[in-house]
Scaffold this motif. Structure first.
Motif, mmCIF file in Angstrom:
data_model
loop_
_atom_site.group_PDB
_atom_site.id
_atom_site.type_symbol
_atom_site.label_atom_id
_atom_site.label_comp_id
_atom_site.label_asym_id
_atom_site.label_seq_id
_atom_site.Cartn_x
_atom_site.Cartn_y
_atom_site.Cartn_z
ATOM 1 N N ILE A 138 -5.215 -0.479 1.219
ATOM 2 C CA ILE A 138 -5.454 -1.247 -0.011
ATOM 3 C C ILE A 138 -4.227 -1.113 -0.899
ATOM 4 N N GLY A 139 -3.721 -2.228 -1.339
ATOM 5 C CA GLY A 139 -2.530 -2.208 -2.189
ATOM 6 C C GLY A 139 -2.763 -1.384 -3.442
ATOM 7 N N ASP A 140 -1.708 -0.819 -3.997
ATOM 8 C CA ASP A 140 -1.847 0.067 -5.153
ATOM 9 C C ASP A 140 -0.538 0.115 -5.946
ATOM 10 N N ASP A 185 -4.114 3.779 2.682
ATOM 11 C CA ASP A 185 -5.540 3.505 2.936
ATOM 12 C C ASP A 185 -5.823 2.023 3.202
ATOM 13 N N LEU A 213 -8.536 3.374 -7.198
ATOM 14 C CA LEU A 213 -8.044 2.757 -5.962
ATOM 15 C C LEU A 213 -6.567 2.377 -6.100
ATOM 16 N N ASP A 224 0.844 -1.200 0.000
ATOM 17 C CA ASP A 224 0.000 0.000 0.000
ATOM 18 C C ASP A 224 0.879 1.250 0.000
ATOM 19 N N GLY A 225 0.712 2.063 -1.033
ATOM 20 C CA GLY A 225 1.555 3.262 -1.139
ATOM 21 C C GLY A 225 0.949 4.500 -0.521
ATOM 22 N N ASN A 226 -0.393 4.562 -0.399
ATOM 23 C CA ASN A 226 -0.991 5.814 0.092
ATOM 24 C C ASN A 226 -1.645 5.666 1.464
HETATM 25 CA CA CA Z 1 -3.685 2.248 -1.211
#
Ligand code: CA
Ligand code: NOJ
Length: 527
Positions: free
Chosen positions: A31-33, A29, A78, A25-27
């Motif tokens: 959830i992986g992205d 939240d 997302l 997860d980069g941001n």
């Molecule tokens: Ca994310």
């Protein structure tokens, strides 16, 4: 196939599967992205794989983890943006990692503009011809086909017609008899090839073409929606497109076919490059059965000149540490996920280590499903309220679904979410503190160290990757083969230790080895 540089890359590639939602997860939240993947590319470069396969990253309502695509030419917000995907492709290439993406040609999301148009346009319209709309039989669906996620494969719309969906009701099947669908997907292939992707993993590759009479199916009938002859011409046209780009772009089929020689027909020289060997994945823990499935696979592939592609786990099946940790039936079938059967994780881990060395030593290509390199197991106690896989709801909970193999990866730290955002979208067990990439990276006895060493040697040893094997007979419980030059593989499935045959050097072992090799242990020898 072979060039001045040697055999084409995909004939021996080690390909790492990224299930984006659960990778990194980069941001923050949970959830992986794509930002998360970009930040962790070094994990993959250090691991030593040749390519990454990304599961669908397109805009999607995420009813089926993104396999319900609303737009084939963009990225789900997302996960990020199209510009980020382009940057990711470039950054992967800078590290020598090729990029394969998922294409989902069998169906789309009910939020795809074409499905919305079909609903609006009504019965008999050209818009409905892109899908399979039919009147029912009285109050009943047009035929008796079952969704692979449970329940009927048909859903009725307000004007009374029904549409076909082999998966969830939010995944209407395309009608591949309609030339517009063919043109559309050829254009989608070009859209992504133009952006530098090195290939496609084709979802439900055996299912696009249906018998247009849509007959009822009775047990024993040939399937009217799998492995139909018309598929081959579709893949021949895709192959021409792939071949029109420089740098060996590839097409990889996802096909769960009962007959391996039927599956190999898709790998003829002018069709797909490779397909996953699921017979290997479902094979129970038994020397004879492994030997049989490996022999059959190699024979079927040799007939068409295609490389085998070995796989132990993916985002649809129970993780293999768990499968191999069961005492009785260690195989896998969708019909019987054996959820809740007692699992000995130490046993499963020992076998998974041996299986990794087997997979890395076999002729052809191989896949690593994210987390397998950390030795992660299936999480079977996810609270029902958190389960997202539509399989769970569509079977009324009888099938727990596939969430348990999709739990976010542990990266570092001593407590969940282990540097996966601020809270992972599925709960991770706290014992994963010893299974983070950071913890395992500095532990020479970890699964990660084993994968790194195996992948590095596989790259270095001329005997490994593409090529052939010769079986060696060392008794019923031992799987043993040689590969030239100078390589020998042994896996002891039997209950007692087996003496090591004469050799020059132990190159790598999945567990402690002396002058004999213990139960459930594999070894690579320089012979
Ligand atoms: Ca994310
Ligand atoms: C196979 C994919 O791997 C799976 O995750 C998906 O649910 C089905 N195809 C339907 O697209």
């Amino acid at each position: 196939m072979t060039s001045a540089q040697g055999p084409a890359w995909w004939r021996s590639a080690a390909i790492y599967q990224v299930y984006i939602r659960s990778f990194a997860d980069g941001n923050g939240d949970g959830i992986g992205d794509l930002a998360g993947v970009r930040a962790r590319l070094d994990h993959l470069a250090e691991l030593g794989v040749d390519a990454i396969w990304f599961t669908p990253w397109y805009p999607s309502p995420m009813d089926d983890g993104g396999y319900d695509v609303a737009d084939f030419r963009d990225i789900d917000p997302l996960f990020g943006t199209l510009a980020e995907a382009e940057a990711l492709i470039a950054e992967a290439h800078e590290r020598g990692l090729r990029v394969i993406i998922d294409i989902v040609p069998n169906h789309c999301s009910d939020e795809h503009r074409w499905f919305a148009a079909a609903l609006a346009a009504g019965p008999g319209s050209p818009e409905r011809q892109r899908f399979w709309f039919r009147p029912g039989r009285g109050d009943e669906p047009p035929n008796n086909w079952r969704s692979r996620f449970g329940g009927s494969a048909w859903t009725q719309v307000p004007d009374g017609e029904w549409y076909l969906h082999l998966y969830s009701s939010r995944q209407p099947d395309f009608n591949w008899d309609n030339p517009e669908i063919r043109t559309e997907f050829e254009d989608v292939l070009r859209f992504w090839f133009d952006r530098g992707v090195d290939g496609f993993r084709i979802d439900v590759a055996d299912g696009l073409v249906k018998d247009p009479s849509l007959p009822d199916v009775e047990p024993g009938d040939e399937s009217p929606f799998s492995d139909l002859e018309g598929l081959h011409e579709i893949y021949r046209s895709w192959r021409k497109i792939a071949d029109s780009y420089p740098g060996e772009r590839v097409l990889v089929g996802e096909m769960w076919l009962p007959d391996m020689s039927r599956a190999a027909r898709y790998l003829r020289q002018d069709e797909l490059h490779s397909a996953f060997n699921f017979d290997f994945l479902v094979c129970p823990w038994d020397a004879g059965k492994f030997r049989d499935v490996i022999s059959r696979t190699l024979r079927a592939h040799d007939e068409v000149g295609a490389p085998a592609a070995w796989v132990l786990s993916n985002h649809d099946v129970t993780r293999h540490v768990t499968r191999y940790g069961r005492s009785g039936d260690t195989g896998f079938s969708f019909a019987d996920r054996l959820h809740g059967t007692p699992v000995d994780l130490a046993l499963g881990t020992r076998r998974a280590r041996a299986a990794a060395l087997l997979t890395l030593a076999l002729p052809g290509g191989m896949y690593v499903y994210q987390g397998e390199e950390l030795g992660l197991w299936e999480i079977e106690d996810i609270p029902d309220a958190l389960r997202e896989d539509p399989v769970f709801a569509r079977t009324g909970g009888a099938d727990p679904g596939r969430d348990g193999c999709r739990v976010p990866l542990p990266w570092s730290g001593s407590a969940p979410p282990f540097d996966f955002g601020s809270s992972a979208w599925l709960p991770q067990p706290s014992v994963w503190s010893s299974y983070t990439a950071a913890a395992e990276g500095t532990d020479p006895s970890s699964m990660l160290s084993l994968y790194r060493a195996g992948l590095r040697l596989r790259e270095k040893l001329p005997a490994l990757g593409a090529g052939e094997l010769s079986w060696v007979s060392l008794g019923d419980g031992v799987l043993a083969f040689t590969r030239e030059p100078g390589f020998m593989f042994l896996l002891n499935f039997s209950a007692s230790p087996v003496p090591l045959p004469p050799h020059r050097e132990i190159l790598l072992a999945s567990g402690p080895v002396t002058d004999s090799i213990p139960t459930d242990t594999a070894v690579w020898l320089r012979s």
